[in-house]
Design an enzyme around this catalytic site. Structure first.
Site, mmCIF file in Angstrom:
data_model
loop_
_atom_site.group_PDB
_atom_site.id
_atom_site.type_symbol
_atom_site.label_atom_id
_atom_site.label_comp_id
_atom_site.label_asym_id
_atom_site.label_seq_id
_atom_site.Cartn_x
_atom_site.Cartn_y
_atom_site.Cartn_z
ATOM 1 C CG HIS A 171 -1.948 -0.808 1.264
ATOM 2 N ND1 HIS A 171 -3.233 -0.700 0.590
ATOM 3 C CD2 HIS A 171 -2.127 -2.346 1.262
ATOM 4 C CE1 HIS A 171 -4.145 -1.833 0.724
ATOM 5 N NE2 HIS A 171 -3.070 -2.931 1.006
ATOM 6 C CG ASP B 170 0.147 9.251 0.411
ATOM 7 O OD1 ASP B 170 0.081 8.271 1.028
ATOM 8 O OD2 ASP B 170 -0.710 10.296 1.059
HETATM 9 C C1 GDG Z 1 -1.894 3.709 3.010
HETATM 10 C C2 GDG Z 1 -0.857 4.440 2.310
HETATM 11 C C3 GDG Z 1 -2.662 4.362 0.488
HETATM 12 C C4 GDG Z 1 -8.723 10.371 7.960
HETATM 13 N N1 GDG Z 1 -9.033 10.973 8.972
HETATM 14 C C5 GDG Z 1 -10.082 10.592 9.270
HETATM 15 C C6 GDG Z 1 -10.449 9.246 8.908
HETATM 16 N N2 GDG Z 1 -9.389 9.239 7.710
HETATM 17 C C7 GDG Z 1 -9.465 8.297 6.609
HETATM 18 C C8 GDG Z 1 -9.730 8.759 5.503
HETATM 19 C C9 GDG Z 1 -9.135 7.818 4.567
HETATM 20 C C10 GDG Z 1 -7.854 7.189 5.581
HETATM 21 O O1 GDG Z 1 -8.019 7.619 6.750
HETATM 22 C C11 GDG Z 1 -6.425 7.739 5.236
HETATM 23 O O2 GDG Z 1 -6.179 7.536 3.764
HETATM 24 P P1 GDG Z 1 -4.712 7.091 3.392
HETATM 25 O O3 GDG Z 1 -4.837 7.114 1.630
HETATM 26 O O4 GDG Z 1 -3.709 7.862 3.728
HETATM 27 O O5 GDG Z 1 -4.760 5.621 3.957
HETATM 28 P P2 GDG Z 1 -3.893 4.662 4.845
HETATM 29 O O6 GDG Z 1 -4.167 3.368 5.188
HETATM 30 O O7 GDG Z 1 -3.447 5.865 6.102
HETATM 31 O O8 GDG Z 1 -2.405 4.596 4.279
HETATM 32 C C12 GDG Z 1 -1.833 5.290 1.409
HETATM 33 C C13 GDG Z 1 -3.581 3.701 1.253
HETATM 34 O O9 GDG Z 1 -2.869 2.928 2.217
HETATM 35 C C14 GDG Z 1 -4.259 2.770 0.735
HETATM 36 O O10 GDG Z 1 -3.624 1.771 0.063
HETATM 37 O O11 GDG Z 1 -3.496 5.367 -0.150
HETATM 38 O O12 GDG Z 1 -0.858 5.946 0.370
HETATM 39 O O13 GDG Z 1 0.145 5.265 3.000
HETATM 40 O O14 GDG Z 1 -9.848 6.617 4.195
HETATM 41 O O15 GDG Z 1 -11.149 9.033 4.945
HETATM 42 N N3 GDG Z 1 -11.343 8.841 8.835
HETATM 43 C C15 GDG Z 1 -12.345 9.078 9.949
HETATM 44 N N4 GDG Z 1 -12.184 10.253 10.750
HETATM 45 C C16 GDG Z 1 -11.085 11.075 10.556
HETATM 46 O O16 GDG Z 1 -10.753 12.049 11.197
HETATM 47 N N5 GDG Z 1 -13.564 8.522 10.132
#
Ligand code: GDG
Length: 723
Positions: free
Chosen positions: A164, A371
């Site tokens: 990821h 990212d």
């Molecule tokens: C890895 C990789 C890749 C955020 N703040 C809140 C909240 N979120 C949710 C968002 C989103 C998720 O967290 C963050 O998305 P990412 O894309 O950064 O995902 P990660 O799992 O951290 O990271 C990344 C991902 O895997 C998928 O393959 O995109 O590059 O680093 O869904 O909505 N959700 C809630 N409250 C918040 O305050 N409920």
């Protein structure tokens, strides 16, 4: 059909205790939703750490049973495991390395040992649940060693891996002392997936340079298995985000928030606390906006959500302090009694409030320094059901490869980010709509369900391709049939390629002379069959090496032939018109001048450009350039350009091993024909052979031959069985 086992470091649940009883809350993350379609099926299960330290065997048993109800199984980890494996190796070694923050990489043997130990714990937990024909899908950088550990125990299982986070350039990977076992670990999978093409090509290049395994169109040829590597950009649950944005609950929250905020243009920034997210850089660009365009004061605010993470680690603590200071400075400089430039929250929000933020913000400001994908930007786009809003997106996020209609920025270029903000704040409604509609089409089509489907479909195809090879493998039964047939036949002919078939490769080609075992074997074979040595080697070498043996010889891929029954010298098999050579040599020479280590070999009927000794990478690059250059010229001369093992060869297409081999059989009747070879030049032989011939390719490459065999030593074993 076997079941599917999903494996990730964390299970998609959180575990609390209520009245002394475990209480699970399932978390509806993107991955869990997407995998739902698989996960809910039949006996499929999810294996991972439940998120708590549980030592007491009774409590463990209780959790085990409870999780079983949710179709999950726990891997219990100790506090030390989490400190050294998760916080240590995963987050202080791999995370910074894979996000290009080399200054933060921890090189700790203790962390590595814990990483191996915990990957083993996962392996054990899976083995307790897995059957040999199961599909096991491993997720992410915490479990890079797991695919190989599983492969060693379940050689025929279907194992997939998805990373990821980014996969960095070889230049970073080579810094890690554990680079080899890490790559070998990943190569235990049948399918390795990344978010972007760049991640994929970085991985392939590291595997080529560190493990010495080459690839063709994303297929790595491991010793006895094909491994497919490809880009599968992950999507979101589009329907969930767009429907929630339009829901009554969200509308109410929006109204409430808007009342509190007043009439502001809103920018939105949502991230986990992490140095890869570029939060300070983003704040500086926002600060700059007010310096350059003071008219935005009291009109524009930034909602900045930073979700707490890893803040016991020094780098993260320092980052938090830096963000606090920057926010404080901006707010104290520009705030008025009824306006605050940055609404800063260091906490997570419930889903409906998050949806409200997406819906009410005018600009999504997503500017990570690096990212893997970034889902926040996709969620922002999906929530814009009125098609008004602008996305500013970092080029360093995997998502930028899909969302070309965002305003793409280099997050390190503060001036450009500020300019993008100004542009976004002044974008016409029409343009906002056009861009959003186009991005929504993409995200809707390639949503999380499509991602899972495409990945699983590919996995099936990879297994089918592998099975094709397996069915062609020279197993004992086929060997028995072949030897029986050989012994019962009367007139036999064997076409045996030399290098890679009768002998293994040596560093210096002249060292690959026939050893006494081989000479003895060939001599015995000549008593039972007509033996034709069919090689690309020059006639002098071949003639010297097989002098005194009763064999026919074809040299230089069919240019020269020597018949065993005559005392005659070598014959030119076909008239060779070499008038093309000067032109081509001239071009090849130009590429030799530009490429230290490259050289030209002139053969009777061909010119060969060698790049074995050229710096790896540069050689491939020059070869590709030369290839297209020669292809263009070849058509004019009616020539054929062929890519070989660290060589590019250009020759006349009508001279090949196949044609020469056929000439040997002309006007003769054979009831047993066998042809063995190991490279593309032997494919001509295989193609030319009659239907009843046995054709065998050494190595597990795609071939026109009927069978594959593993190595030259197995070829010798097979030939010995004919005696
Ligand atoms: C890895 C990789 C890749 C955020 N703040 C809140 C909240 N979120 C949710 C968002 C989103 C998720 O967290 C963050 O998305 P990412 O894309 O950064 O995902 P990660 O799992 O951290 O990271 C990344 C991902 O895997 C998928 O393959 O995109 O590059 O680093 O869904 O909505 N959700 C809630 N409250 C918040 O305050 N409920």
């Amino acid at each position: 059909m076997g079941k599917t086992i999903i494996v990730s470091n964390r299970l998609p649940i959180s575990l609390d205790y209520k009245d002394g009883k475990p209480d699970f809350k399932t978390s509806a993350g993107g991955l869990a939703t997407g995998l739902g379609s698989i996960f809910e099926d039949a006996n499929n299960i999810w294996i991972g750490w439940p998120g708590n330290y549980v030592e007491d065997p009774e409590q463990r048993a209780e959790i085990f049973l409870e999780l079983h109800e949710h179709k999950m199984a726990p891997v219990f980890l100790t506090q030390e495991d989490i400190e050294d494996f998760y916080e240590g190796f995963s987050n202080e070694t791999l995370w910074p390395a894979f996000h290009y923050f080399t200054q933060y990489i921890a090189y700790e043997r203790r962390f590595w040992e814990a990483y191996v130990r915990v990957n083993e714990k996962f392996c054990e937990a899976i083995l307790k649940k897995a059957d040999p024909d199961d599909t096991i899908w491993v997720h992410d950088y915490q479990l890079l060693l797991l695919p190989k550990m599983l492969r060693d125990k379940l050689p025929n299982a279907t194992i997939a891996f998805f990373q990821h986070i980014p996969f960095p350039s070889y230049e970073i990977i080579r810094m890690l002392p554990w680079r080899q076992p890490l790559l070998e670990g990943m190569c235990g999978a049948d399918l390795v997936g990344f978010h972007t093409y760049d991640d994929m090509r970085h991985f392939l290049s590291s595997v080529g340079r560190i493990l010495g395994l080459s690839n063709e169109s994303g297929y790595i040829q491991a010793e006895n298995r094909l491994i497919n590597v490809d880009a599968f950009p992950m999507g979101i649950d589009y329907a969930k985000y767009s429907e929630t944005a339009d829901s009554e609950t969200t509308s109410k929250v929006v109204q409430k928030f808007k009342k509190q905020l007043g009439d502001q243009r809103l920018l939105l920034s949502i991230d986990r606390l992490d140095y890869s997210k570029g939060i300070p850089q983003r704040l500086k660009a926002f600060d700059e906006l007010f310096k350059l365009y003071p008219e935005y004061k009291e009109k524009v605010s930034l909602i900045m959500v930073v979700v707490p993470s890893r803040d016991t680690v020094k780098e993260y603590r320092e980052l938090k302090e830096e963000i606090d200071t920057l926010v404080g400075r901006i707010n104290s400089t520009y705030s008025t009694l009824n306006w605050v430039p940055v609404h800063y929250f260091y906490r997570a929000f419930p889903f409906e409030e998050l949806s409200a933020f997406y819906k009410m913000s005018n600009i999504g400001l997503v500017t990570p320094l690096r990212d893997g994908m970034n889902l926040v930007c996709k969620e922002f786009v999906a929530s814009k059901t009125d098609q008004q809003g602008v996305l500013i997106l970092s080029e360093m996020a995997g998502a930028s490869k899909e969302l070309k209609d965002a305003i793409l920025v280099n997050p390190n270029n503060m001036d450009k980010v500020t300019e993008a903000l100004h542009l976004a704040l002044n974008m016409s409604e029409e343009e906002q709509r056009t861009r959003l509609v186009s991005m929504q089409e993409t995200i809707k089509r390639y949503d999380i369900h499509q991602w899972v489907k495409v990945f699983m479909d590919r996995l099936k195809i990879v297994k089918e391709k592998q099975a094709e090879f397996q069915s062609k493998d020279m197993d004992e039964e086929t060997v028995l049939e072949l030897t029986r047939y050989f012994k019962s036949s009367k007139s036999r002919i064997l076409f045996l390629d030399y290098d890679g078939t009768l002998v293994g490769f040596k560093n210096k080609p002249q060292d690959a002379y026939p050893d006494s075992e081989l000479k003895d074997l060939v001599e015995k074979l000549t008593k039972k069959a007509q033996v034709v040595i069919i090689s690309g080697r020059d006639k002098e070498t071949l003639g010297k090496w097989f002098e005194g043996l009763d064999v026919d010889m074809i040299a230089e891929h069919g240019v020269w032939v020597k018949n065993r029954n005559t005392e005659a010298e070598w014959d030119v098999f076909s008239d060779v018109d070499n008038s093309w050579k000067d032109d081509i040599r001239h071009v090849m020479d130009y590429y030799v001048q530009r490429t230290p280590g490259a050289f030209i070999e002139e053969k009777h009927h061909s010119l060969v450009w060698h790049y074995r000794k050229v710096e790896s990478g540069l050689g491939d690059l020059r070869m590709r350039e030369l290839f297209s250059h020669l292809k263009y010229m070849a058509s004019g001369h009616n020539l054929q350009v062929l890519e070989g093992n660290m060589v590019l060869e250009i020759k006349r297409p009508d001279i090949n091993k196949g044609r020469a081999a056929l000439a040997f059989m002309k006007d003769k009747e054979y009831d047993f024909i066998l042809a063995i070879g190991d490279d593309w030049t032997d494919e001509d032989t295989f193609k030319a052979m009659p239907k009843n011939a046995y054709t065998i390719r050494v190595g597990y490459n795609y071939t026109k031959a009927n069978y594959n065999i593993k190595s030259s030593s197995q070829v010798r074993d097979l030939l010995k069985r004919l005696l």
